[in-house]
Design an enzyme around this catalytic site. Structure first.
Site, PDB file in Angstrom:
ATOM      1  N   CYS A 134      -5.567  -2.862   2.797  1.00 36.94           N
ATOM      2  CA  CYS A 134      -5.304  -2.729   4.227  1.00 36.94           C
ATOM      3  C   CYS A 134      -6.553  -2.818   5.106  1.00 36.94           C
ATOM      4  CB  CYS A 134      -4.528  -1.428   4.471  1.00 36.94           C
ATOM      5  SG  CYS A 134      -3.563  -1.438   6.028  1.00 36.94           S
ATOM      6  N   GLU A 183       0.839  -1.199   0.000  1.00 38.40           N
ATOM      7  CA  GLU A 183       0.000   0.000   0.000  1.00 38.40           C
ATOM      8  C   GLU A 183       0.878   1.255   0.000  1.00 38.40           C
ATOM      9  OE1 GLU A 183      -3.594   1.867   2.788  1.00 38.40           O
ATOM     10  OE2 GLU A 183      -2.092   0.545   3.692  1.00 38.40           O
ATOM     11  N   LYS A 192      -9.703   2.529  -2.230  1.00 38.04           N
ATOM     12  CA  LYS A 192      -9.907   1.955  -0.901  1.00 38.04           C
ATOM     13  C   LYS A 192     -11.268   2.361  -0.335  1.00 38.04           C
ATOM     14  CE  LYS A 192      -7.381   1.609   3.531  1.00 38.04           C
ATOM     15  NZ  LYS A 192      -6.196   2.142   4.253  1.00 38.04           N
TER      16      LYS A 192
END
Length: 258
Positions: free
Chosen positions: A144, A44, A110
């Site tokens: 994540c 990331e 995300k």
């Protein structure tokens, strides 16, 4: 359709808010990949670290990185993926790019921005899952904090591989290990997690623990070192296991309301 897919997980430290240095360092590491691979996976925010100040980066850094990824994909004849702080239409996104050797580019923003670190105040959240078909395998890329939300990753029999890139810190690394394995088991899919390593500018330590788990949650590879590790995914294993153990057929049906 390919029966096997070879992946390279690049577990690396990152320079803080320095895209040029990170691209140069990562290129040196990627050049060490001499084996034939189909997909190279970076962590990331691999050009900056997990910064909450993307305004410090030049607005065109995202486009520079896309061109850099396209060049690597072409030269290595492999797809490359990872997320970066990306600026578009006066807004910042934590955006994962998946760039194939042909230059074809897919992206995912995300969904679950990390409120504890203030990410939700800086980066706009995505609202769309992305399924990417590549060499006979369907990938669901996530980032994540998305790992903590199983509804968002639920497999509706539309993907083979769940892919997470991360900056996941040491104090909560047990959750990372447990959830990667759980996501593989509950979705009957390979689950790949690529975390960074080292310490960032604000003092967060990252222990790696990049790993691949198979469709039954068995560990394929695991690393806590600064290195590139490799795994081979088997389409036959996915198909035969799902045919024998039809757990996905009994999944709960639901619709997400945004």
């Amino acid at each position: 359709m390919s029966e096997q897919l070879k992946v390279a997980l690049v577990q690396t430290s990152l320079a803080w808010e320095n895209p040029e240095l990170n691209r140069a360092t990562l290129l040196e590491k990627i050049d060490l990949i001499t084996a034939t691979v189909d997909l190279i996976i970076l962590p990331e925010m691999f050009t900056s670290g997990f910064t909450m100040h993307p305004e410090k980066l030049a607005k065109n850094e995202g486009q520079k990185t896309i061109r850099w990824m396209q060049k690597i994909a072409s030269e290595k004849k492999a797809a490359i993926t990872g997320s970066i702080a990306f600026y578009e239409n006066s807004t910042f996104y934590n955006r994962l790019f998946f760039i194939e050797e042909t230059g074809k580019t897919s992206f995912y923003d995300k969904r679950h921005t990390f409120t504890l670190a203030g990410e939700s105040d800086v980066y706009s959240a995505g609202n769309k899952k992305q399924i990417i078909a590549y060499k006979g395998f369907n990938f669901c890329p996530l980032i994540c904090y998305d790992l903590r939300f199983p509804v968002w990753s639920r497999n509706n029999n539309d993907y083979d591989v769940l892919l997470y890139v991360a900056n996941w810190p040491k104090p909560r690394i047990n959750a990372w290990d447990a959830l990667l394995k759980a996501r593989a088991i509950e979705n009957m899919a390979y689950c790949i997690g690529v975390n960074r390593i080292g310490t960032d500018e604000v003092g967060h330590e990252y222990p790696g623990h990049s790993a691949v788990y198979d469709v039954l949650g068995n560990e394929v590879i695991f690393s806590n070192n600064e290195e590139i590790v490799y795994a081979t995914l088997s389409k036959e294993l996915i198909v035969s296991t799902r045919e024998k153990l039809k757990f996905l057929d009994d999944r709960d049906a639901f619709n997400l309301i945004m």
